[in-house]
Design an enzyme around this catalytic site. Structure first.
Site, PDB file in Angstrom:
ATOM      1  CB  CYS A  94      36.466  32.100  28.594  1.00 25.36           C
ATOM      2  SG  CYS A  94      38.004  31.173  28.360  1.00 25.36           S
ATOM      3  CG  HIS A 195      38.670  35.116  32.379  1.00 25.46           C
ATOM      4  ND1 HIS A 195      37.496  34.434  32.606  1.00 25.46           N
ATOM      5  CD2 HIS A 195      39.400  34.329  31.529  1.00 25.46           C
ATOM      6  CE1 HIS A 195      37.502  33.289  31.941  1.00 25.46           C
ATOM      7  NE2 HIS A 195      38.647  33.204  31.279  1.00 25.46           N
TER       8      HIS A 195
END
EC number: 6.3.5.13
Length: 241
Positions: A94, A195
């Protein structure tokens, strides 16, 4: 790597460690120890120099301001870039993924230089935030099973000619470009929006990092029943959504 010890570096846990991303370093450490490898782990905070002698570097996600601070300090420090130049393995998630690119949009709405370790550029999307489970097929040359993870980002990441998509989504948004790509990779540098933590949901990716470090085609098998159960649960949930 050293013949006696695997050196694993967790980069800036004080700035980049959202959504359980620190679990990634725990998984790499455990998967290595299960194969009888000695592991030397270093959690490097943002006020510390990044060592250049690591074998595997892991970088997590973070909010906008911590991301800007992390990028500034990593540029100034230079250790991570030198480690990559030395052939170290980098796996980023990310915000960490965006930092490894050429630039991204920071919390001030300005273009922030990245490290240029991946040929990608990230901007901020104007539509709905990309949130939810993702199911994707990883680049076939990496010989890995489907990717499962959780995305939560506003970013849109465009790949240049020097980067390949890490995966192509079946469900979810991935890079947010609408072309079905998710993440990017080049050589020993990898980025993803997933994630989960992503390596707990995809332990074979952790094994890939170990194989690249050890320069071997395969690793001794380990008991994957817990990981397999988690993967099956999350993939079924994504497909049912």
């Amino acid at each position: 790597m050293s013949t006696s010890q695997l050196r694993v570096i967790w980069v800036y846990p004080d700035l980049l460690s959202t959504y359980g991303d620190q679990g990634n370093v725990l998984v790499v450490e455990r998967r290595a120890r299960q194969r009888g490898l000695a592991v030397e782990r270093h959690d490097v905070r943002s006020d510390q120099p990044v060592p250049t002698s690591g074998d595997i570097y892991l970088i997590g996600g973070g909010e906008d301001r911590p991301q800007r601070l992390a990028a500034e300090r990593l540029r100034r420090d230079g250790g991570l870039a030198r480690a990559a130049d030395n052939g170290a393995i980098l796996f980023s998630v990310c915000a960490g993924y965006q930092i490894l690119g050429h630039e991204f949009i920071n919390d001030l709405g300005r273009r922030e230089p990245g490290l240029g370790l991946l040929d990608v550029v990230s901007v901020r999307g104007t539509g709905e935030r990309c949130v939810g489970d993702v199911l994707a097929d990883i680049d076939g040359s990496l010989r890995l099973p489907p990717l499962t993870g959780f995305e939560n980002h506003q970013g849109i990441t465009q790949l240049g000619q020097g980067a390949r998509p890490f995966a192509r989504v079946r469900l979810g948004n991935g890079n947010g470009t609408g072309d079905g790509t998710e993440g990017a990779w080049s050589g020993t540098v990898f980025g993803t929006y997933m994630h989960g933590p992503v390596l707990a949901r995809n332990p074979q990716i952790a094994d890939l990092l170990l194989r690249l470090t050890l320069d071997v085609e395969a690793l001794p098998p380990v008991d994957d029943r817990w990981y397999d159960a988690l993967r099956a649960e999350r993939m079924a949930a994504a497909q049912a959504a």
